[in-house]
Design an enzyme around this catalytic site. Structure first.
Site, PDB file in Angstrom:
ATOM      1  N   GLY A   1       0.809  -0.787  -0.014  1.00  0.00           N
ATOM      2  CA  GLY A   1      -0.106  -0.316  -0.388  1.00  0.00           C
ATOM      3  C   GLY A   1       1.186   1.426  -0.036  1.00  0.00           C
ATOM      4  O   GLY A   1       2.174   1.648   0.013  1.00  0.00           O
ATOM      5  N   LYS A   2       0.597   2.273  -0.308  1.00  0.00           N
ATOM      6  CA  LYS A   2       0.964   3.850  -0.268  1.00  0.00           C
ATOM      7  C   LYS A   2       1.863   4.146   0.896  1.00  0.00           C
ATOM      8  O   LYS A   2       2.951   4.606   0.792  1.00  0.00           O
ATOM      9  CB  LYS A   2      -0.243   4.415  -0.455  1.00  0.00           C
ATOM     10  CG  LYS A   2      -1.107   5.108  -1.821  1.00  0.00           C
ATOM     11  CD  LYS A   2      -1.372   6.793  -1.773  1.00  0.00           C
ATOM     12  CE  LYS A   2      -2.384   6.427  -3.287  1.00  0.00           C
ATOM     13  NZ  LYS A   2      -3.848   5.980  -2.631  1.00  0.00           N
TER      14      LYS A   2
END
Length: 509
Positions: free
Chosen positions: A266-267
């Site tokens: 994820g980010k």
RNA sequence: GCCCCCAUCGUCUAGUCUGGUCUAGGACACAGGCCUUUCAAGCCUGCGACAAGGGUUCGAAUCCCUUUGGGGGUACCA
């Protein structure tokens, strides 16, 4: 039958590297089999829709060399609001269009109507609030959380086609549905556990489950290669194929790409969008090579890791793709990118480096010829040190503009007194000012000679010169750096360093 | 909770289908050394894994079962 595979991104955000890896598998398989790789835009979620990301995705795929054989045509792209110039660049078209789901609504409605007719679907007008209440109750009672089939057996005309409603799939209450997957094997689901999924939303748009079946069938997709997070919802689609009497594609669920903490990448884990990788200076061929190796390996005792594109196409085997998810190793990517950078011809590397210097404001755009000449000198100095192209800015910053004069203590060499160091700097400056040719080779001979004369270890002398001229402990090789800096700046920086040392010496005799 | 997937060094993996050639091979990372004007690069060496327990078998990393662990899904998202 010839192979047809697709990449079907939904324009709801930046293209995620995990999806891109899956796209790589699709592309490789298509190329390997002499088949076709198709791009289809799945824009049925109107609430999360971000039109800009379509272009970002296409740009990323092209950059990685994942050219598609069929995809949105010029007018389709323009209707999506893509700038005409970009639209022209990315338009491909093909016989199975439109390749944008929002332009295929009629087809989905038709199929939904057919499902209704065949008794495989039903209308439902339950409100979101009721649905939420049902789910909460189920969670509280620790039951299976799914639609309670409230509207399933309502008399035929209870819900008028003209009032707001959705159409749901009428999943058989008993029996099993089997997903035949070439990577995972057969996966068996009890029908009793499969939800009566919404197929057509009240806004008239299909859900993924309906749209993907209609499109994959219409576009004659032979192999569906996608992340294995889709496995749990696949039986719904298998059922739709059965209901329609259509032949389902071959399913190939490839493992997910995880972050170092074992969670879905994820980010907050670092770069995840293909754009970010590009901006940091990963070479597309290196990223491509690396991505290929997350979840797949050639096997057969093959220990090679660096593969050219054609070698990869030849070696790739979809059916050898791993079952287990893989952690994305930035470390290994960095290493591989470094390998590719080192393999580049100097002129080619210069060409790739230029935009990074320019974006940092160090080099004008366009780059004047004389500046280019100078940069030609610095490329070999940094080539074997770079892991990412973007790092060139830190490595070479001292060559542009002014530097902060180094602190006095850094200008005193190992086993040298401040006075000796000052003399060494002065001597070096005098000789550099007068030397005939200011090239690396000459400078090295000159400065080694100076070290001998002053009875200094070469390393001691070079160390303080490095500090004086680059303002850093660590820098590219000294002599090449001096040559690239040029006589004038080199002399000026030595002078500045001498002042620092002299001033420090006066205050502390 | 329920459903599904997965399981070899810290990480990516070879080997698993077709048990013996595996005292488990390679790569990244890490540690040490060499080289060396710093840092890299390069070379050499080292560290380091078959999740656990039961079977089957003369023999299991490889086949079967259970457990454990991890991941994914559970929307009028894709």
């Amino acid at each position: 039958m010839s192979v047809r595979v697709r990449m079907a991104p939904s324009p709801t955000g930046e293209p995620h590297i995990g999806n891109v890896r899956t796209a790589v598998f699709n592309w490789l398989f298509a190329r390997k089999m002499g088949g076709r790789f198709i791009l289809r835009v799945e824009d049925t979620d109107r609430t999360r829709y971000q039109p800009e990301t379509v272009e970002v995705m296409m740009d990323g795929l092209r950059w990685l060399g994942l050219n598609w054989d069929e995809g949105p045509g010029l007018e389709e792209l323009q209707r999506m609001g893509i700038h005409p110039e970009a639209a022209a660049k990315y338009a491909v078209g093909g016989p199975c269009g439109p390749y944008i789901q929002s332009e295929r609504l009629d087809q989905y409605r038709e199929v939904a109507a057919e499902l209704l007719e065949r008794g495989w679907a039903y209308r439902c007008n339950c409100t979101p609030e009721r649905l939420e209440r049902v789910r909460q109750r189920q969670r509280a009672n620790k039951e299976l959380v799914m639609y309670d089939r409230h509207c399933r057996d309502l008399p035929p005309d209870t819900i008028s086609p003209h009032e707001p409603h959705v159409i749901r799939l009428k999943v058989p209450l008993e029996g099993q549905t089997i997903l035949h997957d070439v990577i995972k094997g057969d996966v068996v689901f009890e029908n009793s556990g499969i939800d009566d999924q919404v197929l057509l939303k009240s806004d008239g748009f299909p859900t993924y489950h309906l749209a993907v079946v209609v499109d994959d069938h219409g576009m004659e997709i032979t192999h569906v290669i996608r992340g294995d997070d889709w496995i749990p919802s696949t039986p719904k689609r298998v059922l739709i194929y059965q209901a329609l009497g259509w032949q389902p594609p071959v399913y190939c669920h490839v493992p997910l790409v995880l972050a170092t903490d074992g969670k879905k990448l994820g980010k907050r884990h670092g770069a995840t969008s293909i754009t970010q990788f590009r901006e940091q200076g990963y070479l597309s061929e290196a990223l491509f090579n690396f991505l290929t190796l997350v979840g797949w390996a050639p096997g057969g005792g093959e220990e090679q890791e660096i593969f050219g594109r054609d070698e990869l196409i030849a070696a790739f085997d979809l059916f050898r793709v791993n079952k287990a998810s893989a952690v994305f190793s930035y470390d290994k990517l960095d290493w591989m990118n470094g390998v590719y950078i080192r393999e580049l011809a100097e002129e080619a590397l210069l060409e790739r480096l230029l935009p990074f210097w320019q974006r940092a404001g160090l080099v004008p755009d366009p780059c004047p010829d004389e500046e280019r000449e100078r940069l030609r000198l610095v490329v070999p100095l940094v080539q074997e040190r770079l892991k990412r192209l973007g790092e060139v800015v830190e490595w070479t910053g001292f060559l542009f503009g002014e530097i902060e004069p180094p602190p006095a203590d850094k200008l005193v060499g190992k086993k040298m007194t401040p006075q000796e160091s000052l003399v060494a700097l002065q001597q070096a400056r005098a000789r550099l000012a007068g030397v005939e040719s200011f090239d690396a080779e000459t400078l090295e001979a000159l400065l080694r000679g100076l070290a001998d004369e002053l009875a200094l270890k070469a390393g001691s002398l070079f160390g303080i010169l490095r500090w004086a001229v680059t303002g850093q402990q660590v820098s590219p090789p000294l002599f090449g750096s001096l040559a690239a800096l040029g006589r004038e700046k080199t002399v000026a920086r030595l002078e500045a360093a001498e002042s620092v040392l002299a001033a420090a010496g006066q205050g502390n005799p």
